[in-house]
Design a protein around this motif. Structure first.
Motif, PDB file in Angstrom:
ATOM      1  N   PHE A 131      40.707   6.275  -5.026  1.00  0.00           N
ATOM      2  CA  PHE A 131      39.625   6.513  -4.234  1.00  0.00           C
ATOM      3  C   PHE A 131      39.109   7.188  -2.811  1.00  0.00           C
ATOM      4  O   PHE A 131      40.850   7.215  -2.279  1.00  0.00           O
ATOM      5  N   VAL A 165      42.245   1.698  -7.192  1.00  0.00           N
ATOM      6  CA  VAL A 165      43.244   2.091  -5.747  1.00  0.00           C
ATOM      7  C   VAL A 165      44.442   1.790  -5.818  1.00  0.00           C
ATOM      8  O   VAL A 165      45.067   0.473  -6.595  1.00  0.00           O
ATOM      9  N   ASP A 189      40.374  -1.731   1.831  1.00  0.00           N
ATOM     10  CA  ASP A 189      39.075  -2.697   0.413  1.00  0.00           C
ATOM     11  C   ASP A 189      38.899  -4.035   1.664  1.00  0.00           C
ATOM     12  O   ASP A 189      39.039  -5.027   1.975  1.00  0.00           O
TER      13      ASP A 189
END
Length: 122
Positions: free
Chosen positions: A27, A2, A98
């Motif tokens: 992502f 990420v 996240d």
């Protein structure tokens, strides 16, 4: 892996506008909440805006009506349009992900970009 990269910061006069970008890699951001935060010298990091995976936004009271968060899924990028800027908006701005929730609390986010400086001054 990420990765988030912010850009678009700079020096602007009070009342001016800037558009910050948060480009994601590693992502697909449309599955996650993306938050914008800022931190001024000597102050805690504070949430500015968040956009959920469903596209719904959430704003801090201090920026409602002036800032707009939106997403371009084709570019895998989230933007923060900042209008009517004030000197108190001066800070380093970070984007984060996240998180399972669209939150304005920095503790809910695990992955962060490096930040971009915004300075509002005449």
């Amino acid at each position: 892996q990420v990765q988030l990269v912010e850009s678009g910061g700079g020096l602007v006069q009070p009342g001016g506008s800037l558009r910050l970008s948060c480009a994601a890699s590693g992502f697909t951001l449309d599955y996650y909440a993306i938050g914008w935060f800022r931190q001024a010298p000597g102050k805690e990091r504070e949430g500015v805006a968040c956009i959920g995976s469903d596209g719904s936004p959430n704003y801090a009271n201090s920026v409602k009506g002036r800032f707009t968060i939106f997403r371009d899924n084709a570019k895998n990028t989230v933007y923060l349009q900042m209008n009517s800027l004030k000197p108190e908006d001066t800070a380093v701005y970070y984007c984060a992900t996240d998180s399972s929730v669209c939150s304005l609390f920095y503790g809910d986010f695990a992955s962060w970009g490096q930040g971009t400086q915004v300075t509002v001054s005449s």
